[in-house]
Design a protein around this motif. Structure first.
Motif, PDB file in Angstrom:
ATOM      1  N   GLY A  59      46.031  37.051  41.865  1.00  0.00           N
ATOM      2  CA  GLY A  59      44.754  36.596  42.399  1.00  0.00           C
ATOM      3  C   GLY A  59      44.265  37.406  43.570  1.00  0.00           C
ATOM      4  N   GLU A  60      44.650  38.671  43.619  1.00  0.00           N
ATOM      5  CA  GLU A  60      44.271  39.529  44.735  1.00  0.00           C
ATOM      6  C   GLU A  60      43.103  40.430  44.365  1.00  0.00           C
ATOM      7  N   LEU A  61      42.591  41.086  45.368  1.00  0.00           N
ATOM      8  CA  LEU A  61      41.553  42.087  45.131  1.00  0.00           C
ATOM      9  C   LEU A  61      42.160  43.280  44.409  1.00  0.00           C
ATOM     10  N   PRO A  62      41.387  43.934  43.568  1.00  0.00           N
ATOM     11  CA  PRO A  62      41.880  45.164  42.959  1.00  0.00           C
ATOM     12  C   PRO A  62      41.951  46.265  44.012  1.00  0.00           C
ATOM     13  N   PHE A  98      42.222  32.341  38.722  1.00  0.00           N
ATOM     14  CA  PHE A  98      41.182  32.843  37.814  1.00  0.00           C
ATOM     15  C   PHE A  98      39.957  33.305  38.595  1.00  0.00           C
ATOM     16  N   ASN A  99      39.578  34.550  38.410  1.00  0.00           N
ATOM     17  CA  ASN A  99      38.390  35.136  39.024  1.00  0.00           C
ATOM     18  C   ASN A  99      38.433  35.128  40.547  1.00  0.00           C
ATOM     19  N   HIS A 100      39.605  35.163  41.085  1.00  0.00           N
ATOM     20  CA  HIS A 100      39.766  35.075  42.539  1.00  0.00           C
ATOM     21  C   HIS A 100      39.229  36.303  43.286  1.00  0.00           C
ATOM     22  N   GLY A 101      39.263  37.471  42.657  1.00  0.00           N
ATOM     23  CA  GLY A 101      38.764  38.682  43.318  1.00  0.00           C
ATOM     24  C   GLY A 101      37.304  38.550  43.726  1.00  0.00           C
ATOM     25  N   GLY A 102      36.470  38.091  42.809  1.00  0.00           N
ATOM     26  CA  GLY A 102      35.051  37.873  43.117  1.00  0.00           C
ATOM     27  C   GLY A 102      34.856  36.817  44.184  1.00  0.00           C
ATOM     28  N   GLU A 103      35.673  35.776  44.128  1.00  0.00           N
ATOM     29  CA  GLU A 103      35.578  34.705  45.136  1.00  0.00           C
ATOM     30  C   GLU A 103      35.965  35.202  46.520  1.00  0.00           C
ATOM     31  N   HIS A 120      27.185  32.428  40.227  1.00  0.00           N
ATOM     32  CA  HIS A 120      28.374  33.275  40.362  1.00  0.00           C
ATOM     33  C   HIS A 120      28.906  33.483  38.952  1.00  0.00           C
ATOM     34  N   GLY A 121      28.721  34.677  38.409  1.00  0.00           N
ATOM     35  CA  GLY A 121      29.188  34.967  37.061  1.00  0.00           C
ATOM     36  C   GLY A 121      30.700  35.111  37.037  1.00  0.00           C
ATOM     37  N   ARG A 122      31.314  34.545  35.988  1.00  0.00           N
ATOM     38  CA  ARG A 122      32.774  34.611  35.871  1.00  0.00           C
ATOM     39  C   ARG A 122      33.140  34.919  34.425  1.00  0.00           C
ATOM     40  N   HIS A 123      33.592  36.130  34.173  1.00  0.00           N
ATOM     41  CA  HIS A 123      34.026  36.471  32.825  1.00  0.00           C
ATOM     42  C   HIS A 123      35.495  36.104  32.667  1.00  0.00           C
TER      43      HIS A 123
END
Length: 151
Positions: A59-62, A98-103, A120-123
């Motif tokens: 759940g980290e940033l890339p 799930f989708n933590h990077g965007g958050e 907030h789009g979440r793929h």
């Protein structure tokens, strides 16, 4: 108002999505930057920002988003007046992250005074929908939001 698309990626998917979003937002003369190549001092409230960020590991940033995030933390710029939207990439198999990077990116920007607008789009990589397809639909809906904040 120009649109600046910033993407943070580990494997390249967010970059591909950024290109697809730019194709939808051509009326706004979009520019695309890897977050690792974009300086926080270049953030400008006169522009509209689209943040596209994957999630990596637990759940980290890339890796591609880390330098930008670290620069935000270090310099703490005043982002009042800056408007942005977020499209995240993740996999729902990792329920809690799930989708933590965007958050993470959205929270960092909001904590510095920026305003998140639009959905907030979440793929979800576990879905059968391609990330570019979902992102293009999301960007299509985002045009009305961009028009409303630039009026």
């Amino acid at each position: 108002m120009s649109v600046v698309i910033l993407y943070g990626t580990e494997s390249g998917n967010a970059e591909i999505v950024a290109d697809s979003v730019a194709d939808v937002l051509t009326n706004y003369d979009p520019s695309i930057y890897d977050m690792s190549d974009y300086a926080v001092e270049d953030l400008d409230a006169a522009d509209f920002y689209v943040i596209i960020c994957s999630t990596y590991g637990d759940g980290e940033l890339p890796t591609g988003a880390e330098p930008f995030a670290e620069e935000l933390d270090e310099h703490k710029p005043d982002l009042n007046g800056l408007k942005f939207a977020v499209f995240g990439l993740g996999d729902s198999i990792y329920d809690e992250t799930f989708n933590h990077g965007g958050e993470i990116m959205a929270k960092k920007l909001k904590d510095l005074g920026a305003t998140q607008v639009g959905e907030h789009g979440r793929h979800d990589a576990a879905s059968t929908v391609k990330p570019t397809t979902q992102a293009e639909e999301w960007a299509g809906a985002l045009t009305a939001v961009i028009d409303s904040v630039s009026a």
